[in-house]
Design an enzyme around this catalytic site. Sequence first.
Site, mmCIF file in Angstrom:
data_model
loop_
_atom_site.group_PDB
_atom_site.id
_atom_site.type_symbol
_atom_site.label_atom_id
_atom_site.label_comp_id
_atom_site.label_asym_id
_atom_site.label_seq_id
_atom_site.Cartn_x
_atom_site.Cartn_y
_atom_site.Cartn_z
ATOM 1 N N ASN A 9 -10.898 15.837 -18.759
ATOM 2 C CA ASN A 9 -10.151 14.838 -17.993
ATOM 3 C C ASN A 9 -8.669 15.087 -18.257
ATOM 4 O O ASN A 9 -8.164 14.782 -19.327
ATOM 5 C CB ASN A 9 -10.570 13.432 -18.471
ATOM 6 C CG ASN A 9 -9.685 12.333 -17.907
ATOM 7 O OD1 ASN A 9 -8.911 12.565 -16.975
ATOM 8 N ND2 ASN A 9 -9.794 11.131 -18.471
ATOM 9 N N LYS A 11 -6.117 13.772 -16.940
ATOM 10 C CA LYS A 11 -5.263 12.583 -16.777
ATOM 11 C C LYS A 11 -4.025 12.912 -15.932
ATOM 12 O O LYS A 11 -4.131 13.729 -15.024
ATOM 13 C CB LYS A 11 -4.893 12.014 -18.156
ATOM 14 C CG LYS A 11 -6.149 11.774 -19.004
ATOM 15 C CD LYS A 11 -5.919 10.937 -20.220
ATOM 16 C CE LYS A 11 -7.244 10.754 -20.961
ATOM 17 N NZ LYS A 11 -7.148 9.896 -22.119
ATOM 18 N N HIS A 95 -12.754 4.482 -16.047
ATOM 19 C CA HIS A 95 -12.128 4.963 -17.282
ATOM 20 C C HIS A 95 -11.327 3.822 -17.920
ATOM 21 O O HIS A 95 -10.743 2.997 -17.206
ATOM 22 C CB HIS A 95 -11.205 6.150 -16.978
ATOM 23 C CG HIS A 95 -10.695 6.803 -18.224
ATOM 24 N ND1 HIS A 95 -9.645 6.293 -18.940
ATOM 25 C CD2 HIS A 95 -11.132 7.891 -18.901
ATOM 26 C CE1 HIS A 95 -9.440 7.055 -20.009
ATOM 27 N NE2 HIS A 95 -10.328 8.031 -20.009
ATOM 28 N N GLU A 97 -8.508 3.627 -19.164
ATOM 29 C CA GLU A 97 -7.109 3.514 -18.727
ATOM 30 C C GLU A 97 -7.021 2.826 -17.367
ATOM 31 O O GLU A 97 -6.081 2.076 -17.093
ATOM 32 C CB GLU A 97 -6.447 4.903 -18.727
ATOM 33 C CG GLU A 97 -6.163 5.357 -20.161
ATOM 34 C CD GLU A 97 -6.268 6.848 -20.399
ATOM 35 O OE1 GLU A 97 -6.212 7.634 -19.436
ATOM 36 O OE2 GLU A 97 -6.418 7.235 -21.580
ATOM 37 N N GLU A 167 -16.979 5.906 -24.303
ATOM 38 C CA GLU A 167 -15.667 6.209 -24.861
ATOM 39 C C GLU A 167 -15.103 4.963 -25.539
ATOM 40 O O GLU A 167 -14.512 4.108 -24.863
ATOM 41 C CB GLU A 167 -14.709 6.643 -23.759
ATOM 42 C CG GLU A 167 -15.150 7.869 -22.996
ATOM 43 C CD GLU A 167 -13.971 8.526 -22.285
ATOM 44 O OE1 GLU A 167 -13.634 9.649 -22.647
ATOM 45 O OE2 GLU A 167 -13.389 7.896 -21.392
ATOM 46 N N GLY A 173 -7.410 9.256 -27.361
ATOM 47 C CA GLY A 173 -6.045 9.721 -27.562
ATOM 48 C C GLY A 173 -5.450 9.350 -28.909
ATOM 49 O O GLY A 173 -4.241 9.452 -29.105
ATOM 50 N N SER A 213 -11.166 11.488 -28.493
ATOM 51 C CA SER A 213 -10.698 12.453 -29.499
ATOM 52 C C SER A 213 -11.737 13.510 -29.853
ATOM 53 O O SER A 213 -11.871 13.879 -31.018
ATOM 54 C CB SER A 213 -10.195 11.723 -30.744
ATOM 55 O OG SER A 213 -9.098 10.881 -30.413
#
Length: 250
Positions: A9, A11, A95, A97, A167, A173, A213
């Site tokens: 991904n 991003k 996701h 985010e 996730e 991240g 991660s």
Amino acid sequence: MRIPLIAGNWKMYKTIAEAVDLVESLISDLGDISGREVLVCPPFTALHAVSSLLQETPIGLGAQDVFYEAQGAYTGAISPLMLRDLGCAYVLVGHSERRQIFGEDDALVNRKLRAALAHGLRPILCVGETKPQRDAGAAEQIVTGQIRAGLAEVGAADLSEVVIAYEPVWAIGTGDTATPEDAQSMHATIRRTLAKIYSQAAADGIRIQYGGSVKPDNVDELMAQPDIDGALVGGASLKAESFLRIVKFR
Ligand code: PGA
């Protein structure tokens, strides 16, 4: 029976030229990949260029988001039809985010997921709890709630097209990955939930990726867990060397 899916991904990273560079490195190194499926999810702006390069290669193409209508007056939105037109086979939905920064709720995620399925795209439904939710002992409840809501009105026949990505938000991240045991435990919970909603056979067939991660130095122990069927990789998918090592997990 479940072929692991390793997905990058990207991003909001990579200009077209940078995306082309990265994908060329991946193609020249990978040759024939067996025993795993590989996917890249570039930003919308690089999908066309990357799609042309991926023709006749074993690497698949995915998008990072999709809107639920096929066309119409929806300024700034990208439809499932358009993603198919670009050669996408997969699309991420929900996701963290998108949920946290763009305010997407479970109902919207479910509409996107069903629209993807209706247009022949395989949705990767992302779920995961935040740190406060985990600390409060609510992780399983949050995640199973996201699974049930995200898959609302999805029939058993369509479920085989769906991939789940667990996730934990606190691991994305941050360099702070879930332990293989904690990840395995949540993956098993997700599979049990799917067995309850659908059937054991359907639950056994669905792939559940871990994300948060994932790096070259932790991928092997994560992939060794029985219910971890792949990885959704952010940061470490932006460089060919680290992504290739993850793809070649042992
Ligand atoms: P990360 O991102 O690998 O950089 O933690 C994962 C993701 O957000 O899908």
